[in-house]
Design a protein around this motif. Structure first.
Motif, PDB file in Angstrom:
ATOM      1  N   ASP A  13       0.813  -1.218   0.000  1.00  0.00           N
ATOM      2  CA  ASP A  13       0.000   0.000   0.000  1.00  0.00           C
ATOM      3  C   ASP A  13       0.847   1.270   0.000  1.00  0.00           C
ATOM      4  O   ASP A  13       0.376   2.323  -0.417  1.00  0.00           O
ATOM      5  CB  ASP A  13      -0.933   0.021   1.216  1.00  0.00           C
ATOM      6  N   THR A  14       2.085   1.188   0.463  1.00  0.00           N
ATOM      7  CA  THR A  14       2.910   2.392   0.553  1.00  0.00           C
ATOM      8  C   THR A  14       3.378   2.907  -0.809  1.00  0.00           C
ATOM      9  O   THR A  14       3.920   3.999  -0.886  1.00  0.00           O
ATOM     10  CB  THR A  14       4.134   2.158   1.463  1.00  0.00           C
ATOM     11  N   ILE A  15       3.147   2.174  -1.867  1.00  0.00           N
ATOM     12  CA  ILE A  15       3.533   2.632  -3.203  1.00  0.00           C
ATOM     13  C   ILE A  15       2.754   3.889  -3.595  1.00  0.00           C
ATOM     14  O   ILE A  15       3.224   4.693  -4.403  1.00  0.00           O
ATOM     15  CB  ILE A  15       3.359   1.522  -4.277  1.00  0.00           C
ATOM     16  N   SER A  16       1.604   4.099  -3.009  1.00  0.00           N
ATOM     17  CA  SER A  16       0.775   5.248  -3.348  1.00  0.00           C
ATOM     18  C   SER A  16       1.529   6.566  -3.176  1.00  0.00           C
ATOM     19  O   SER A  16       1.494   7.429  -4.058  1.00  0.00           O
ATOM     20  CB  SER A  16      -0.499   5.248  -2.502  1.00  0.00           C
ATOM     21  N   LEU A  19       4.249   6.836  -5.797  1.00  0.00           N
ATOM     22  CA  LEU A  19       3.665   7.166  -7.101  1.00  0.00           C
ATOM     23  C   LEU A  19       3.279   8.635  -7.203  1.00  0.00           C
ATOM     24  O   LEU A  19       3.448   9.243  -8.261  1.00  0.00           O
ATOM     25  CB  LEU A  19       2.445   6.291  -7.374  1.00  0.00           C
ATOM     26  N   THR A  20       2.757   9.196  -6.129  1.00  0.00           N
ATOM     27  CA  THR A  20       2.379  10.609  -6.145  1.00  0.00           C
ATOM     28  C   THR A  20       3.560  11.466  -6.585  1.00  0.00           C
ATOM     29  O   THR A  20       3.432  12.331  -7.459  1.00  0.00           O
ATOM     30  CB  THR A  20       1.869  11.050  -4.760  1.00  0.00           C
ATOM     31  N   HIS A  21       4.716  11.213  -6.015  1.00  0.00           N
ATOM     32  CA  HIS A  21       5.907  11.990  -6.357  1.00  0.00           C
ATOM     33  C   HIS A  21       6.458  11.602  -7.725  1.00  0.00           C
ATOM     34  O   HIS A  21       6.772  12.474  -8.540  1.00  0.00           O
ATOM     35  CB  HIS A  21       6.983  11.798  -5.280  1.00  0.00           C
ATOM     36  N   VAL A  70       0.530   0.357 -10.964  1.00  0.00           N
ATOM     37  CA  VAL A  70       1.333   1.520 -11.361  1.00  0.00           C
ATOM     38  C   VAL A  70       0.901   1.991 -12.748  1.00  0.00           C
ATOM     39  O   VAL A  70       0.719   3.184 -12.979  1.00  0.00           O
ATOM     40  CB  VAL A  70       2.843   1.191 -11.338  1.00  0.00           C
ATOM     41  N   GLU A  71       0.714   1.048 -13.667  1.00  0.00           N
ATOM     42  CA  GLU A  71       0.267   1.396 -15.020  1.00  0.00           C
ATOM     43  C   GLU A  71      -1.056   2.158 -14.985  1.00  0.00           C
ATOM     44  O   GLU A  71      -1.235   3.135 -15.716  1.00  0.00           O
ATOM     45  CB  GLU A  71       0.089   0.139 -15.869  1.00  0.00           C
ATOM     46  N   VAL A 107      12.685   6.519  -8.717  1.00  0.00           N
ATOM     47  CA  VAL A 107      11.875   7.024  -7.611  1.00  0.00           C
ATOM     48  C   VAL A 107      11.468   5.808  -6.797  1.00  0.00           C
ATOM     49  O   VAL A 107      10.759   4.928  -7.297  1.00  0.00           O
ATOM     50  CB  VAL A 107      10.635   7.806  -8.110  1.00  0.00           C
ATOM     51  N   ILE A 108      11.922   5.759  -5.545  1.00  0.00           N
ATOM     52  CA  ILE A 108      11.740   4.559  -4.733  1.00  0.00           C
ATOM     53  C   ILE A 108      11.315   4.939  -3.314  1.00  0.00           C
ATOM     54  O   ILE A 108      11.740   5.962  -2.791  1.00  0.00           O
ATOM     55  CB  ILE A 108      13.049   3.723  -4.732  1.00  0.00           C
ATOM     56  N   GLY A 109      10.466   4.103  -2.726  1.00  0.00           N
ATOM     57  CA  GLY A 109      10.032   4.307  -1.348  1.00  0.00           C
ATOM     58  C   GLY A 109      11.011   3.681  -0.373  1.00  0.00           C
ATOM     59  O   GLY A 109      11.826   2.826  -0.733  1.00  0.00           O
TER      60      GLY A 109
END
Length: 147
Positions: A13-16, A19-21, A70-71, A107-109
């Motif tokens: 869930d933290t990909i959100s 992805l925003t950035h 992501v797509e 870009v990575i969390g």
């Protein structure tokens, strides 16, 4: 400045937040977004022969779902995407993909592995990517980082 941006995903869930950035940077640069999920070969190698095939299939399916998410978000922003699910050691595979695809920015969390994939003794994927990347890396501290 950035034509190709890599956003690795682990399906959590933290990909959100990442992805925003990442998608904002991609939109500002009219860049192609590359979504990459790495099936951690260390996990599948540790499984016994009876469960190895099922585990690998499950992780492959999880990876397909993760890059599809992501797509979908990138398509909502009108961005072109390329997605891939690969097998290997996550940080090494991310860096190899970036090199092979001539990525301009990663870009990575900072956190986010699902419980099944969390292998705390092996260190942080994002930290290893930052330490070994030859291109800029934008690190997003995700909400799960305080836990």
């Amino acid at each position: 400045m950035y034509d190709d941006i890599l956003i690795p995903t682990d399906g959590s869930d933290t990909i959100s937040e990442t992805l925003t950035h990442g998608l904002s940077i991609a939109a500002d640069n009219d860049a192609t977004v590359h979504a990459l999920y790495v099936v951690d070969s260390r996990i599948t190698a540790a499984a016994d022969d009876e469960t190895s095939t099922d585990l690998e299939r499950s992780l492959q399916d999880e990876g397909q779902e993760a890059v599809a998410a992501v797509e979908e978000r990138a398509a909502d922003e009108g961005l072109e995407t390329v997605s891939d699910v690969q097998h290997g050691t996550p940080s090494k595979t991310i860096l190899e993909y970036a090199d092979e695809q001539e990525i301009d920015l990663i870009v990575i969390g900072t956190r986010g592995k699902s419980p099944r994939e969390k292998v705390t003794s092996l260190g942080s994927v994002s930290e290893r990517v930052v330490d070994n990347a030859s291109i800029p890396v934008f690190v997003v501290r995700n909400a799960g980082a305080h836990e």
